[in-house]
Design a protein around this motif. Structure first.
Motif, PDB file in Angstrom:
ATOM      1  N   LEU A  87       0.831  -1.198   0.000  1.00 18.72           N
ATOM      2  CA  LEU A  87       0.000   0.000   0.000  1.00 18.72           C
ATOM      3  C   LEU A  87       0.866   1.247   0.000  1.00 18.72           C
ATOM      4  O   LEU A  87       1.868   1.313   0.673  1.00 18.72           O
ATOM      5  N   SER A  88       0.466   2.265  -0.722  1.00 14.33           N
ATOM      6  CA  SER A  88       1.152   3.558  -0.665  1.00 14.33           C
ATOM      7  C   SER A  88       0.207   4.642  -0.184  1.00 14.33           C
ATOM      8  O   SER A  88       0.651   5.673   0.278  1.00 14.33           O
ATOM      9  N   ASN A  89      -1.062   4.441  -0.316  1.00 18.84           N
ATOM     10  CA  ASN A  89      -2.050   5.383   0.211  1.00 18.84           C
ATOM     11  C   ASN A  89      -3.402   4.684   0.272  1.00 18.84           C
ATOM     12  O   ASN A  89      -3.558   3.595  -0.261  1.00 18.84           O
ATOM     13  N   PRO A  90      -4.394   5.315   0.934  1.00 18.50           N
ATOM     14  CA  PRO A  90      -5.676   4.629   1.113  1.00 18.50           C
ATOM     15  C   PRO A  90      -6.420   4.289  -0.170  1.00 18.50           C
ATOM     16  O   PRO A  90      -7.307   3.453  -0.152  1.00 18.50           O
ATOM     17  N   THR A  91      -6.066   4.917  -1.277  1.00 15.66           N
ATOM     18  CA  THR A  91      -6.765   4.591  -2.512  1.00 15.66           C
ATOM     19  C   THR A  91      -6.036   3.513  -3.311  1.00 15.66           C
ATOM     20  O   THR A  91      -6.568   2.973  -4.251  1.00 15.66           O
ATOM     21  N   SER A  97       3.562 -10.277   6.350  1.00 15.17           N
ATOM     22  CA  SER A  97       4.323  -9.037   6.184  1.00 15.17           C
ATOM     23  C   SER A  97       3.399  -7.827   6.188  1.00 15.17           C
ATOM     24  O   SER A  97       2.237  -7.901   5.794  1.00 15.17           O
ATOM     25  N   ALA A  98       3.951  -6.713   6.636  1.00 16.79           N
ATOM     26  CA  ALA A  98       3.201  -5.455   6.674  1.00 16.79           C
ATOM     27  C   ALA A  98       2.985  -4.935   5.261  1.00 16.79           C
ATOM     28  O   ALA A  98       3.898  -4.937   4.443  1.00 16.79           O
ATOM     29  N   ALA A  99       1.781  -4.475   4.993  1.00 21.32           N
ATOM     30  CA  ALA A  99       1.448  -3.926   3.678  1.00 21.32           C
ATOM     31  C   ALA A  99       1.957  -2.503   3.512  1.00 21.32           C
ATOM     32  O   ALA A  99       2.140  -2.034   2.390  1.00 21.32           O
ATOM     33  N   ALA A 100       2.179  -1.804   4.625  1.00 18.70           N
ATOM     34  CA  ALA A 100       2.606  -0.411   4.570  1.00 18.70           C
ATOM     35  C   ALA A 100       3.469  -0.089   5.778  1.00 18.70           C
ATOM     36  O   ALA A 100       3.351  -0.719   6.830  1.00 18.70           O
ATOM     37  N   THR A 101       4.344   0.889   5.629  1.00 17.91           N
ATOM     38  CA  THR A 101       5.180   1.374   6.723  1.00 17.91           C
ATOM     39  C   THR A 101       4.324   2.176   7.688  1.00 17.91           C
ATOM     40  O   THR A 101       3.426   2.898   7.270  1.00 17.91           O
ATOM     41  N   GLY A 102       4.593   2.024   8.987  1.00 13.77           N
ATOM     42  CA  GLY A 102       3.849   2.814   9.957  1.00 13.77           C
ATOM     43  C   GLY A 102       4.134   2.415  11.386  1.00 13.77           C
ATOM     44  O   GLY A 102       5.086   1.687  11.675  1.00 13.77           O
ATOM     45  N   THR A 103       3.265   2.879  12.280  1.00 18.89           N
ATOM     46  CA  THR A 103       3.393   2.650  13.718  1.00 18.89           C
ATOM     47  C   THR A 103       2.343   1.643  14.172  1.00 18.89           C
ATOM     48  O   THR A 103       1.173   1.768  13.818  1.00 18.89           O
ATOM     49  N   VAL A 104       2.751   0.684  14.981  1.00 15.62           N
ATOM     50  CA  VAL A 104       1.827  -0.308  15.527  1.00 15.62           C
ATOM     51  C   VAL A 104       0.972   0.365  16.603  1.00 15.62           C
ATOM     52  O   VAL A 104       1.499   0.850  17.604  1.00 15.62           O
ATOM     53  N   VAL A 105      -0.338   0.421  16.363  1.00 20.32           N
ATOM     54  CA  VAL A 105      -1.251   1.052  17.320  1.00 20.32           C
ATOM     55  C   VAL A 105      -2.061   0.022  18.102  1.00 20.32           C
ATOM     56  O   VAL A 105      -2.741   0.368  19.070  1.00 20.32           O
ATOM     57  N   TYR A 106      -1.997  -1.240  17.693  1.00 16.32           N
ATOM     58  CA  TYR A 106      -2.631  -2.336  18.443  1.00 16.32           C
ATOM     59  C   TYR A 106      -1.871  -3.607  18.149  1.00 16.32           C
ATOM     60  O   TYR A 106      -1.564  -3.903  16.994  1.00 16.32           O
ATOM     61  N   SER A 107      -1.565  -4.349  19.200  1.00 21.64           N
ATOM     62  CA  SER A 107      -0.893  -5.634  19.052  1.00 21.64           C
ATOM     63  C   SER A 107      -1.293  -6.472  20.254  1.00 21.64           C
ATOM     64  O   SER A 107      -0.788  -6.278  21.355  1.00 21.64           O
ATOM     65  N   GLY A 108      -2.253  -7.370  20.037  1.00 17.63           N
ATOM     66  CA  GLY A 108      -2.728  -8.173  21.146  1.00 17.63           C
ATOM     67  C   GLY A 108      -3.934  -8.998  20.753  1.00 17.63           C
ATOM     68  O   GLY A 108      -4.250  -9.141  19.574  1.00 17.63           O
ATOM     69  N   GLY A 121       0.497   8.608   0.542  1.00 19.33           N
ATOM     70  CA  GLY A 121       1.211   9.558  -0.292  1.00 19.33           C
ATOM     71  C   GLY A 121       0.521  10.900  -0.401  1.00 19.33           C
ATOM     72  O   GLY A 121       1.154  11.923  -0.666  1.00 19.33           O
ATOM     73  N   ASP A 122      -0.807  10.918  -0.151  1.00 22.51           N
ATOM     74  CA  ASP A 122      -1.560  12.166  -0.193  1.00 22.51           C
ATOM     75  C   ASP A 122      -1.647  12.830   1.183  1.00 22.51           C
ATOM     76  O   ASP A 122      -2.343  13.813   1.359  1.00 22.51           O
TER      77      ASP A 122
END
Length: 140
Positions: free
Chosen positions: A3-7, A52-63, A80-81
């Motif tokens: 993924l690069s953006n929500p669209t 694998s993660a589809a996009a780079t980011g921060t883990v906000v839930y893991s459990g 990207g937008d």
């Protein structure tokens, strides 16, 4: 495709994964007489297959999510937008899940396929959320 953006919401988790139940209306796998809304894409794979993660980011839930997802990771990303979106990876076996607030890169291992929560067998349930609503995505 990551993924690069929500669209741009196609996600291909890898060769060991096979798309099964898609996004939208489906027959409830637990009660065949009932129709339900399925907010993501399921990918069957052998238990323990790396996710694998589809996009780079921060883990906000893991459990563990008692609402049906079982062991789950949610990653918050910026498209990207400049918009924020989230990717959700459910029914994991609980191994290799990243810590809360971890930074993960696209393609990094964030868990293993399992059969936790409301699940009929080993698979990955994948969702893309934009402003707290799921959006349709195609497997790639």
């Amino acid at each position: 495709m990551p993924l690069s953006n929500p669209t741009d919401t196609s996600y291909g988790p890898g060769g060991q994964f096979r798309p099964t139940s898609g996004y939208g209306t489906r027959t409830d796998p637990f009660q065949s007489s009932r129709v339900e809304y399925h907010p993501g894409q399921d990918y069957a794979a052998p238990a323990g297959t790396l996710i694998s993660a589809a996009a780079t980011g921060t883990v906000v839930y893991s459990g563990y999510n008692a609402g049906g997802y079982g062991n789950t990771v949610v990653i918050k990303s910026t498209g990207g937008d400049g918009s924020t979106f989230y990717t959700l990876y459910a029914h994991q076996n609980g191994n290799s899940m990243p810590a809360l607030d971890s930074w993960v890169g696209r393609g990094e291992v964030i868990g293993e396929v399992g059969n936790t929560g409301r699940s009929t067998g080993a698979h990955l349930h994948f969702e893309v959320l934009n402003a707290n609503a799921t959006i349709s995505h195609a497997s790639g």
